[in-house]
Design a protein around this motif. Structure first.
Motif, PDB file in Angstrom:
ATOM      1  N   THR A 124      30.887  48.801  46.922  1.00  0.00           N
ATOM      2  CA  THR A 124      30.109  47.825  46.152  1.00  0.00           C
ATOM      3  C   THR A 124      28.621  48.062  46.399  1.00  0.00           C
ATOM      4  OG1 THR A 124      29.877  46.153  47.861  1.00  0.00           O
ATOM      5  CG2 THR A 124      31.927  46.129  46.580  1.00  0.00           C
ATOM      6  N   LEU A 128      41.680  53.887  37.155  1.00  0.00           N
ATOM      7  CA  LEU A 128      41.456  52.489  36.789  1.00  0.00           C
ATOM      8  C   LEU A 128      42.502  51.575  37.437  1.00  0.00           C
ATOM      9  CD1 LEU A 128      40.008  50.328  35.063  1.00  0.00           C
ATOM     10  CD2 LEU A 128      41.616  50.860  33.231  1.00  0.00           C
ATOM     11  N   VAL A 178      41.547  50.933  40.965  1.00  0.00           N
ATOM     12  CA  VAL A 178      40.353  50.086  41.055  1.00  0.00           C
ATOM     13  C   VAL A 178      40.736  48.625  40.828  1.00  0.00           C
ATOM     14  CG1 VAL A 178      38.129  49.533  39.979  1.00  0.00           C
ATOM     15  CG2 VAL A 178      38.747  51.922  40.386  1.00  0.00           C
ATOM     16  N   LYS A 179      41.522  48.399  39.781  1.00  0.00           N
ATOM     17  CA  LYS A 179      41.900  47.015  39.462  1.00  0.00           C
ATOM     18  C   LYS A 179      42.748  46.412  40.585  1.00  0.00           C
ATOM     19  CE  LYS A 179      42.242  46.074  34.828  1.00  0.00           C
ATOM     20  NZ  LYS A 179      42.953  46.049  33.560  1.00  0.00           N
ATOM     21  N   LEU A 183      40.600  45.722  43.728  1.00  0.00           N
ATOM     22  CA  LEU A 183      39.687  44.590  43.527  1.00  0.00           C
ATOM     23  C   LEU A 183      40.452  43.269  43.469  1.00  0.00           C
ATOM     24  CD1 LEU A 183      37.030  46.041  41.055  1.00  0.00           C
ATOM     25  CD2 LEU A 183      36.795  45.612  43.501  1.00  0.00           C
ATOM     26  N   ALA A 184      41.623  43.279  42.850  1.00  0.00           N
ATOM     27  CA  ALA A 184      42.406  42.043  42.783  1.00  0.00           C
ATOM     28  C   ALA A 184      42.784  41.601  44.192  1.00  0.00           C
ATOM     29  CB  ALA A 184      43.653  42.264  41.925  1.00  0.00           C
ATOM     30  N   THR A 236      39.417  40.650  46.392  1.00  0.00           N
ATOM     31  CA  THR A 236      38.716  39.416  46.012  1.00  0.00           C
ATOM     32  C   THR A 236      39.551  38.185  46.356  1.00  0.00           C
ATOM     33  OG1 THR A 236      39.546  39.697  43.755  1.00  0.00           O
ATOM     34  CG2 THR A 236      37.280  40.400  44.181  1.00  0.00           C
ATOM     35  N   LEU A 245      33.269  38.530  46.844  1.00  0.00           N
ATOM     36  CA  LEU A 245      33.190  39.891  46.282  1.00  0.00           C
ATOM     37  C   LEU A 245      33.204  39.896  44.755  1.00  0.00           C
ATOM     38  CD1 LEU A 245      35.524  41.952  48.625  1.00  0.00           C
ATOM     39  CD2 LEU A 245      33.076  42.302  48.264  1.00  0.00           C
ATOM     40  N   GLN A 246      33.658  38.797  44.162  1.00  0.00           N
ATOM     41  CA  GLN A 246      33.663  38.722  42.700  1.00  0.00           C
ATOM     42  C   GLN A 246      32.267  38.852  42.118  1.00  0.00           C
ATOM     43  OE1 GLN A 246      35.717  35.255  41.246  1.00  0.00           O
ATOM     44  NE2 GLN A 246      37.382  35.531  42.698  1.00  0.00           N
ATOM     45  N   ASP A 247      31.261  38.447  42.892  1.00  0.00           N
ATOM     46  CA  ASP A 247      29.878  38.510  42.398  1.00  0.00           C
ATOM     47  C   ASP A 247      29.263  39.894  42.564  1.00  0.00           C
ATOM     48  OD1 ASP A 247      29.885  35.791  41.826  1.00  0.00           O
ATOM     49  OD2 ASP A 247      29.374  35.292  43.897  1.00  0.00           O
ATOM     50  N   ALA A 248      29.968  40.777  43.266  1.00  0.00           N
ATOM     51  CA  ALA A 248      29.368  42.076  43.592  1.00  0.00           C
ATOM     52  C   ALA A 248      29.446  43.041  42.420  1.00  0.00           C
ATOM     53  CB  ALA A 248      30.102  42.672  44.787  1.00  0.00           C
ATOM     54  N   SER A 249      28.765  44.167  42.571  1.00  0.00           N
ATOM     55  CA  SER A 249      28.897  45.247  41.600  1.00  0.00           C
ATOM     56  C   SER A 249      29.719  46.351  42.240  1.00  0.00           C
ATOM     57  CB  SER A 249      27.534  45.855  41.262  1.00  0.00           C
ATOM     58  OG  SER A 249      26.591  44.855  41.081  1.00  0.00           O
ATOM     59  N   LEU A 250      30.544  46.973  41.433  1.00  0.00           N
ATOM     60  CA  LEU A 250      31.243  48.169  41.894  1.00  0.00           C
ATOM     61  C   LEU A 250      30.300  49.330  41.640  1.00  0.00           C
ATOM     62  CD1 LEU A 250      33.814  49.690  42.830  1.00  0.00           C
ATOM     63  CD2 LEU A 250      34.401  49.901  40.414  1.00  0.00           C
ATOM     64  N   THR A 269      33.191  54.985  43.386  1.00  0.00           N
ATOM     65  CA  THR A 269      34.551  55.137  43.892  1.00  0.00           C
ATOM     66  C   THR A 269      34.671  56.554  44.437  1.00  0.00           C
ATOM     67  OG1 THR A 269      35.427  55.985  41.815  1.00  0.00           O
ATOM     68  CG2 THR A 269      35.511  53.607  42.121  1.00  0.00           C
TER      69      THR A 269
END
Lengths: 97, 388, 461
Positions: free
Chosen positions: B231, B291, B294-295, B298-299, B302, B308-313, B316
């Motif tokens: 992130t 993808l 990644v999903k 992140l799921a 978070t 972490l929802q507010d972060a930027s990826l 990778t």
């Protein structure tokens, strides 16, 4: 502020307001946040990684990520790529020296 | 013109294991030459997290080796005279379901019996340690010995320290073939030089089987891809390194293993970036990121740290962990081939076990004995039919 | 759920090349999807005010070819997905993009056209991280994209005709320009005008900019560059100094200007992140501006089905992008089994040869010499995101970290938010200069998905 940086003779969108670090500034619908901040005389938009230096926008086209701000609660948004809307709230990230 | 060089020991691979072996040998005044097919730290050691995690190890030889390895970190920065971004603020294992809680309970008891101090916390206690944890979690465990380093800094620090002791490192020098003369001297072919040595340390990680094949050895190491997400820098919220209990609980409860929840790991680096990992996939040498992964990551992450929802990826990457069928590294001399020493197959433990591995291999070469018995880690364990 | 979209051709970038290609493909009945990160159509060259009541204040629109574009963009039915950032392409031509900063979409086309354009490059100097130091591109975007002057007064510095163009625009908008510092020679400018003779419009444009500046009596210094910028928290002063024929600063020639704004620009570097992530082969040619994507005559890259057009195949400006947009579109049509007008292709290839010849001259003339990169003082920040200095880089190079990937490992340069977009081209030139290797021997940093940062939330939808 001594001089209005908005170039005269241009028909702009409706006048709106955005709030930067609690301070209300004027903007025009359609322009970018970077443009509105520039017109308001605000050059320092953040701090560097070492936290002791100030940073402002460089490329103006979404490449350099030096204009990252928290916009409407979302971290790390580029001011140069964001179009303003009425009531937008903007905060600088990190404590400006 | 191909010229010939000589070295007492040739280490193949300039990843964290090769680098550590080289430094430990160089400290004992052994003449070491490191051969690296591309650049130092360009493989798995440059594409992993930096956790030195004890809680996740199963009590037994694995945990014993890991605990011996952990002790070495306390003095490492001084010994290497380098910043390796060591952070000793302990580790948290986040429990995400009631079923996991039951399994973890057993695991914690076993670990405490084995001498590793791990405490089981309810979520209120856990959030006192790490307020960023989701209040919805059933609980967490904490172990103060868990730590983290910057794996790249550590690899480069090992190599630089070795070079200061006289080790030669040849980058962009792949080994193309290995010959064995009747007097027991190995001859290594590289595009630039021919190198003669009596001792080879195979520290080529996922490429160790390729090196093994050159001398007729079958080495059961398979690349296992681990995708990791990075992130953007965030304000510091997590001191400890963190894993989810799913990984450990799955060892005790088959239902959890089948649930699709994978063990994830999280750490916040000095610069504020979060490293979120990781997958465990057998896809050959493909280092791309997907993808789906990644999903998934992140799921899961978070749900444990909602902020972490507010972060930027931001980035990778994927590393190929050197997997062995029984999860233990392959260390020590190969009886059928005196002079050929294995130091590979650490899967996800390479960073944590790098200091102790280097120390043991150096002891083996200079003293002939090691402070920890290497029998459980020998290559022959696979040919005896003990492990399929 | 990730939204999936199927189409015949996906085009990344709604600049000159992308828009031209989109229209040709749409005219042939293909199902097209154009994606662009910005809220507007036209890329950097055709940026205009967001308020359509205004006549265009952008003079560059007078070039033939470009002049016809905006009308077509407005009328033709090509769907352009704005504020859509492509973050990766996989081996099966599956494109991942983030739409509106909110959701991830997945596009599966038959063919892809990458027309991702270029960005500005810089030569770092002491103080270039101070707020108030902006790029010449940013100055222009503020003026023609939002009708705002970057500052009440400013100094412009760098190299090349874009510096002249932006200076002239700033003057036209009644900005107080204190000085222009062009690293190049005046003779170079005159030579370029004669080389532009094949392209009358370019000649005219250049002459008009020069006339505007010369008529304004603003000091226009050649063989001059920024020695340093100073200020406590923001830019307050700029020191300009003369350079000799080797590009070395001549001691004692410093001249101080008091200003809060300095616009800098040293030319352009192609945006190669997406082609690199997709695995397209690149090649190095100083006459094309350095590293560019390698394409065949049909503008297909080394990855079948991925076509590239515009600045990413070589820096030469909007005219080349327009020609290549059409050529690539015809290449895609051929690939998808459509008939192609061979005569038209031949005409376009001829036109392209002319712009390439001009581009080659232009890129040779504006190649910053190695000496300039070697002379960057040790204290100067090179990687702005991670605060890595020239001294840090020189020390690491001495230890053997002599490629961009090794430097990234040893120093973290290029690991920040911009992912090496700003420092990358500079570091490649520094590495070549300080190790005395040709620039083509220094590889580009590898690129992985996401090619630009995206919000975590988008993946959770």
């Amino acid at each position: 502020m001594n001089r209005d940086l908005r170039i005269p003779g241009i028909i702009r969108g409706p006048e709106i307001h955005v709030t930067v670090n609690g301070r209300k500034i004027t903007a025009f619908q359609g322009e970018t946040l970077l443009a509105a901040l520039t017109a308001a005389g605000m050059k320092t938009l953040g701090i560097g990684q070492s936290h002791d230096d100030t940073r402002g926008a460089v490329c103006g086209m979404g490449v350099c990520y030096q204009c990252l701000m928290t916009i409407d609660g979302q971290l790390d948004q580029r001011a140069c790529m964001t179009v303003v809307h009425d009531g937008m709230t903007i905060e600088t990230q990190g404590d400006l020296p | 013109m191909v010229s010939s060089w000589h070295a007492d020991v040739v280490v193949i691979g300039a990843g964290i294991i090769g680098a550590s072996v080289a430094w430990h040998l160089a400290k004992k005044k052994v003449d070491v030459l490191v051969l690296e097919k591309s650049d130092p730290c360009s493989g798995t050691s440059g594409a992993c997290d930096g956790m030195v995690f004890l809680q996740s190890k199963k009590p037994g030889v694995h945990l014993a080796l890991a605990m011996a390895g952990r002790n070495r970190f306390d003095t490492l920065e001084q010994e290497l005279d380098a910043d390796i971004a060591l952070q000793c603020s302990g580790g948290i294992m986040a429990i995400t379901s009631e079923a996991e809680l039951t399994a973890v309970n057993w695991f914690v008891q076993e670990q405490n019996q084995a001498g590793l101090g791990v405490s089981l916390l309810d979520i209120r206690q856990a959030r006192e340690l790490a307020p960023c944890l989701s209040p919805n979690l059933p609980g967490a465990t904490f172990c103060s010995l868990d730590a983290r380093v910057n794996p790249i800094y550590l690899t480069l620090a090992f190599l630089e320290a070795a070079e200061r002791c006289g080790t030669r490192v040849l980058s962009r020098t792949p080994v193309m073939g290995i010959g064995l003369k009747t007097d027991g001297i190995f001859v290594l072919d590289t595009p630039q030089k021919t190198i003669e040595t009596r001792t080879i340390v195979n520290a080529a990680g996922v490429h160790a089987p390729k090196i093994g094949k050159m001398v007729g050895l079958d080495i059961p190491i398979t690349p296992r891809r681990g995708q990791i997400l990075v992130t953007g820098p965030m304000a510091p919220v997590l001191d400890q390194c963190l894993i989810s209990a799913a990984y450990v609980a799955a060892k005790y409860d088959p239902a959890i293993a089948e649930s699709g929840h994978m063990g994830i790991s999280m750490e916040q680096t000095e610069a504020g970036n979060f490293l979120l990992g990781s997958t465990r996939e057998f896809v050959g040498f493909d280092r791309s990121t997907t993808l789906t992964a990644v999903k998934h990551i992140l799921a899961e992450t978070t749900a444990i740290i909602p902020a972490l929802q507010d972060a930027s990826l931001m980035r990778t990457f994927a590393g190929l962990r050197p997997y062995t069928p029984d999860g233990l590294p392959i260390l020590g001399r190969v009886p059928s081939l005196p002079g050929f020493i294995m130091a590979a197959g650490h899967e996800g433990d390479g960073i944590a076990l790098s200091p102790v591995t280097g120390q043991l291999i150096a002891e083996l070469i200079t003293d002939g004995t090691t402070c920890i018995n290497l029998t459980p880690f020998c290559l022959e364990r696979f040919s005896n039919g003990a492990v399929s | 759920m990730t939204l999936g979209i199927k189409c015949d051709t996906a085009i990344v970038g709604a600049g000159c090349a992308g828009v031209v290609a989109a229209h040709i493909l749409a005219d042939h009945g293909l199902d097209i999807l154009v994606m662009d990160e910005t809220p507007h159509t036209g890329g950097q060259s055709l940026r205009s005010l967001p308020w359509p009541q205004n006549p265009s204040i952008f003079t560059g629109l007078n070039r033939p070819g470009i002049r016809r574009l905006p009308g077509r963009i407005k009328t033709a039915p090509v769907p352009i997905m704005h504020r859509t950032q492509v973050i990766g392409i996989d081996g099966h031509l599956e494109i991942l993009a983030e739409k509106n900063g909110k959701e991830i979409i997945c596009i599966t086309p038959q063919a892809v056209l990458l027309a991702t354009g270029a960005r500005e490059t810089f030569v770092p100097f002491p103080g270039w991280t101070l707020p108030g130091v902006i790029s010449t591109g940013a100055a222009q975007i503020l003026m023609k994209g939002s009708g705002i002057l970057p500052a009440d007064n400013m100094v412009a510095a760098g190299l090349g005709p874009f510096l002249t163009a932006v200076s002239a625009e700033y003057l036209s908008n009644r900005g107080r320009l204190l000085s222009i510092a062009d690293f190049g020679k005046m003779q170079g400018k005159l030579g370029m005008l004669t080389h532009g003779f094949h392209q009358f419009s370019k000649l005219l444009e250049g002459t008009r900019y020069l006339a505007k500046i010369l008529g304004s009596k603003v000091p226009f210094h050649h063989q001059t560059m920024v020695l340093e910028a100073t200020g406590t928290k923001e830019l307050e002063r700029v020191v300009l100094a003369r350079v000799d024929n080797q590009g070395k600063i001549i001691a004692g020639t410093g001249k101080i200007y008091t200003t809060g704004c300095l616009a800098i620009g040293w030319g352009f570097a192609p945006n190669l992140e997406l082609p690199l992530q997709a695995g397209c082969a690149i090649l190095h040619d100083p006459e094309l501006g350095g590293w560019v994507t390698a394409v065949n005559d049909a503008f297909e890259s080394s990855i079948p089905g991925i076509f590239c057009a515009g600045e990413i195949t070589g820096i030469a400006g909007a005219s080349k992008s327009i020609i290549e947009g059409e050529l690539a579109a015809r290449g895609i049509l051929e690939k998808l089994g459509r008939e192609v007008d061979e005569n038209r292709m031949a005409v376009l290839q001829r036109q392209r040869k002319h712009v390439l010849a001009f581009g080659a001259y232009f890129n040779r003339l504006h190649r910053v010499p190695d000496t300039v990169f070697c002379a960057i003082p040790d204290t100067v920040t090179i990687c702005r995101c991670e605060n890595i200095t020239m001294g840090d880089i020189k020390t690491a190079v001495k230890k053997g970290y002599d490629t961009p990937a090794l430097l990234k490992k040893a120093l973290r340069c290029g690991m920040g938010f911009c992912q090496g977009r700003t420092c990358g081209p500079v570091i490649n030139r520094i590495l070549a200069a300080v190790t005395n290797r040709p620039a083509g021997d220094i590889p580009m940093l590898p690129v992985r998905m996401p090619v630009k940062p995206v919000s975590v939330r988008s993946f959770l939808q």
